[in-house]
Design an enzyme around this catalytic site. Sequence first.
Site, PDB file in Angstrom:
ATOM      1  N   HIS A 356       0.597  -0.976   0.092  1.00  0.00           N
ATOM      2  CA  HIS A 356      -0.182   0.156  -0.299  1.00  0.00           C
ATOM      3  C   HIS A 356       0.760   1.127  -0.310  1.00  0.00           C
ATOM      4  O   HIS A 356      -0.002   2.115   0.377  1.00  0.00           O
ATOM      5  CB  HIS A 356      -0.983   0.077   0.986  1.00  0.00           C
ATOM      6  N   ARG A 548      -5.638  12.376   5.782  1.00  0.00           N
ATOM      7  CA  ARG A 548      -3.942  12.225   6.834  1.00  0.00           C
ATOM      8  C   ARG A 548      -3.294  13.479   6.339  1.00  0.00           C
ATOM      9  O   ARG A 548      -2.780  13.878   5.534  1.00  0.00           O
ATOM     10  CB  ARG A 548      -3.681  10.333   7.102  1.00  0.00           C
ATOM     11  N   LYS A 553       1.481  14.420   0.703  1.00  0.00           N
ATOM     12  CA  LYS A 553      -0.023  15.042   0.193  1.00  0.00           C
ATOM     13  C   LYS A 553      -0.130  16.116  -0.125  1.00  0.00           C
ATOM     14  O   LYS A 553      -1.289  16.580  -0.764  1.00  0.00           O
ATOM     15  CB  LYS A 553      -1.273  14.391   0.874  1.00  0.00           C
ATOM     16  N   THR A 657      -8.555   6.473  -1.840  1.00  0.00           N
ATOM     17  CA  THR A 657      -9.684   6.186  -2.441  1.00  0.00           C
ATOM     18  C   THR A 657     -10.705   7.035  -1.830  1.00  0.00           C
ATOM     19  O   THR A 657     -12.333   7.561  -2.524  1.00  0.00           O
ATOM     20  CB  THR A 657     -10.076   4.832  -1.219  1.00  0.00           C
TER      21      THR A 657
HETATM   22  C1  26V Z   1       2.233   1.865   7.248  1.00  0.00           C
HETATM   23  C2  26V Z   1       2.653   1.659   8.584  1.00  0.00           C
HETATM   24  C3  26V Z   1       4.021   2.111   8.935  1.00  0.00           C
HETATM   25  C4  26V Z   1       4.388   0.783  10.698  1.00  0.00           C
HETATM   26  C5  26V Z   1       3.505   1.962  11.576  1.00  0.00           C
HETATM   27  C6  26V Z   1       2.312   1.803  11.439  1.00  0.00           C
HETATM   28  C7  26V Z   1       1.757   1.426  10.125  1.00  0.00           C
HETATM   29  C8  26V Z   1       0.681   2.259   9.866  1.00  0.00           C
HETATM   30  C9  26V Z   1      -0.178   1.786   8.472  1.00  0.00           C
HETATM   31  C10 26V Z   1       0.662   1.835   7.202  1.00  0.00           C
HETATM   32  C11 26V Z   1      -0.064   1.484   6.606  1.00  0.00           C
HETATM   33  C12 26V Z   1       0.052   2.698   5.547  1.00  0.00           C
HETATM   34  C13 26V Z   1      -0.145   2.933   4.531  1.00  0.00           C
HETATM   35  C14 26V Z   1      -1.542   3.235   3.770  1.00  0.00           C
HETATM   36  O1  26V Z   1      -2.510   3.179   4.390  1.00  0.00           O
HETATM   37  N1  26V Z   1      -1.524   3.275   2.294  1.00  0.00           N
HETATM   38  C15 26V Z   1      -2.062   3.836   1.852  1.00  0.00           C
HETATM   39  O2  26V Z   1      -3.257   2.323   2.013  1.00  0.00           O
HETATM   40  C16 26V Z   1      -4.939   2.998   0.751  1.00  0.00           C
HETATM   41  C17 26V Z   1      -5.143   1.612   0.663  1.00  0.00           C
HETATM   42  O3  26V Z   1      -4.764   0.632  -0.338  1.00  0.00           O
HETATM   43  C18 26V Z   1      -4.142   3.738  -0.532  1.00  0.00           C
HETATM   44  O4  26V Z   1      -5.547   4.792  -1.614  1.00  0.00           O
HETATM   45  C19 26V Z   1      -3.413   5.458  -0.107  1.00  0.00           C
HETATM   46  O5  26V Z   1      -3.242   5.775  -1.198  1.00  0.00           O
HETATM   47  C20 26V Z   1      -2.165   4.659   0.350  1.00  0.00           C
HETATM   48  O6  26V Z   1      -1.448   5.523   1.106  1.00  0.00           O
END
Ligand code: 26V
Length: 812
Positions: A356, A548, A553, A657
Amino acid sequence: MPSHSVDGFVREFLHELNTNQGVMLSRSSANDQYLALASTVKNYLMARWLETGRKTRDAKTKTVGYLSAEYLLGRQLDNALLATDLNEIATKGLALCGLDLATLREQEVEPGLGNGGLGRLAACFIDSLATMDVPCIGYGIRYEYGIFRQTFVEGRQVEQPDTWLALGAPWEFPHPEASVQVNFGGHTEKYVGADGRERTRWVPAWNVLGVPYNYMVPGYLNGRVNTLRLWSAQATKAFDLQIFNSGDYAQAVRAQTFAENISKVLYPEDSTPQGKELRLQQQYFFVACSLRDFIDQELEEDFDLHNLADRITYQLNDTHPVIAVPELMRLLIDEHDFSWDEAWEVTSKCFDYTCHTLLPEALEVWPTELLGRLLPRHMEIIYQINEQFLAEVREAFPGDEIRARRMSMIAEFPERGVRMAYLSTVASSKVNGVAELHSQLLRDKVLPDFSEMWPEKFTNVTNGVTPRRFVKLSNPKLSNLITDAIGPGWVTDLERLKELEPYADVPEFKVAFREVKAANKARLTALLKQRDGIDLPDGHLLDVMVKRLHEYKRQSLKLLHIVSLYEQVLSGKIAAADVTPRTVVFGAKAAPGYKMAKDTIHLINMVAAKVNSAPEIEGRLKIAFPANYNVTLAEKLIPAADLSEQISLAGMEASGTGNMKFALNGALTIGTDDGANVEIRRLVGDKHFFLFGMNEPQVAELGAKGYNPGDYYESNQQLKATLDLILSGHFSDGDPHLFDAVVYNLLNQDRFMALADFDSYVEAQGKVEERYADEEAWTRSAILNVARSGYFSSDRSMRDYLQRIWHTSPMI
Ligand code: 26V
């Protein structure tokens, strides 16, 4: 099932109020009434839930095991009423009791068990699978505290705990009797088994219990109710025994708290992994519970685990649950007597991985010291998977030792750590990105060696959003207009929105469409007044940026645009009367430790205070920043928006999204060539999308050449005037240094090239204003955005996963 009549509903509701809440109607609080209403609706779903479980178990088909550390569900009541078609009955029944459904709805605190896009996507996906009659269990963590509640104190973000469980949790079904033990720490030992084979035994140092809490995931009007199973950590009996035996009661109670800490709180960081031990504990905790649960509770007792992949396909929602891979290997080898090769044969068929992100700092790397200490057996297994994998690399690329080192799951710098994305890729049958551009960049930039070695492993599934929550529930007026025009089928077959295209030229439809937008704006105006004390002016272009807060962004770019308009009026370059009346709405939480993001929030609020009260502006520019943006607020904000801001630096936003939700609700997008914007623009048409900025290759080129933001500042007078106004202290009560960090970051570093795209952005905003001035043209574009965005249903995403990744299908 209780009867589908107003009388039947009222009987059920009063019964719940009396027996569950223990109060009579005349003495009940709004919370009592809400809880009784939730129980009533649950009762309608119960028979379907039980029947779904029976049917699925009997059919012995393949189940999707969605493994996700986050589910950003949003409120449950409305969705349950929709799925059961009870809205009208509930409204009438409650009215007979002198109650108002809308008031009771407001009682619900949404389960905010996710940070943003990734968690909301998981919620959309499980909604779609239920609606499409696909067996799925969502597995995750029942955080006692979800994403923090954001407040502003003098313009600065202050975090409050999210006490979503405080007033009762009517949607959950705890099953302590089905608890699972999870081990941690200790060491491993080698021994020789009865058959003469060498074995490994893990001797853990401590353990906790995982208590499952089940939640209903109802399909839309189809009788299916899938399950979301979230795990809560509890101290095991061992802790209680200690209390009994040791005499050190306080110490023992502290140990209990230690165990329960595991599911205490959602980590609010979503881009920089902090490498925190507790987070790794969370990941292993829910994954260990989930694997054990499926084998013990869902499969027949005599099931041959060699065939596990016929019955479950695990989807890894990012790398967070990938410790499931060594855990399944461990279960099969250490507890079920599989050989290594047999175990790998099964394991490598059970997992697929969705990435992601593209930000290098968001890729998880766990220090081997930590992983080895917390999960010594898993560390051994990971080393062995890596060894086996590197042997394969050396065979495929003989003599290319540099490549083998590059591809190793074990990073050596800055410390020894496990690259979880590599482990996920190696262990998975398929690896997907979340939009076409992102999947391409994933292949080319993040995992090029892997895609060269296994080109067929990589695929794309463009994200989607559920039309149930984000159109039907959140925008009832638009839904009625659409249904009146093309019938109700679109709710489960969103491509049928295409049939709206001809209506973009039907004058009466256009008038009705504008009336819907106006009504949604009025609804938002009332909400923001009551929720935040914010006044939204009438008749403004409603320009919305909600997501966020992240540098990539580029909320700062949006802010520069506003300050630039303001500066031009203040300095007399343009007359206030020539400014298109515009209200910019921001909604954004910053990770509590992310200084730049928090400073940006502060700056937005300070600019808002100044601009909103500047007489020179004559009320034509307004900034609204309601605190605590969440799913509930999104459902009111998005349907009211005219303009959707999707302005990330090209190549940085994996998909987005929110962009899809806005388009489906008739907002036009101003955006870069990034993530799913690319596909939105292609589908809705160039003319109906305001593109600006560099594309990804241009970004790469500028980066390679050496980007100097100062050049843009020096050569662009308006940009200079804008930044200088902020530097002058105009927005910071005369303290010129308050926002130095934000401004000097833009001037000296600007990693996300906001200054480079400023001119192009302002120009595109000019085109927005032009189009907006032509009401007919704007409406036409907005209708075409709706009509052409049916592709972005999460039902379509799920169909793609079913066909290309999971190789399974709905139940007939
Ligand atoms: C990453 C991390 C890194 C470690 C700390 C905790 C943590 C928690 C969540 C995440 C995930 C972040 C990635 C994320 O949310 N990506 C988003 O995913 C969406 C669904 O696919 C996408 O539409 C967004 O563009 C993307 O930023």
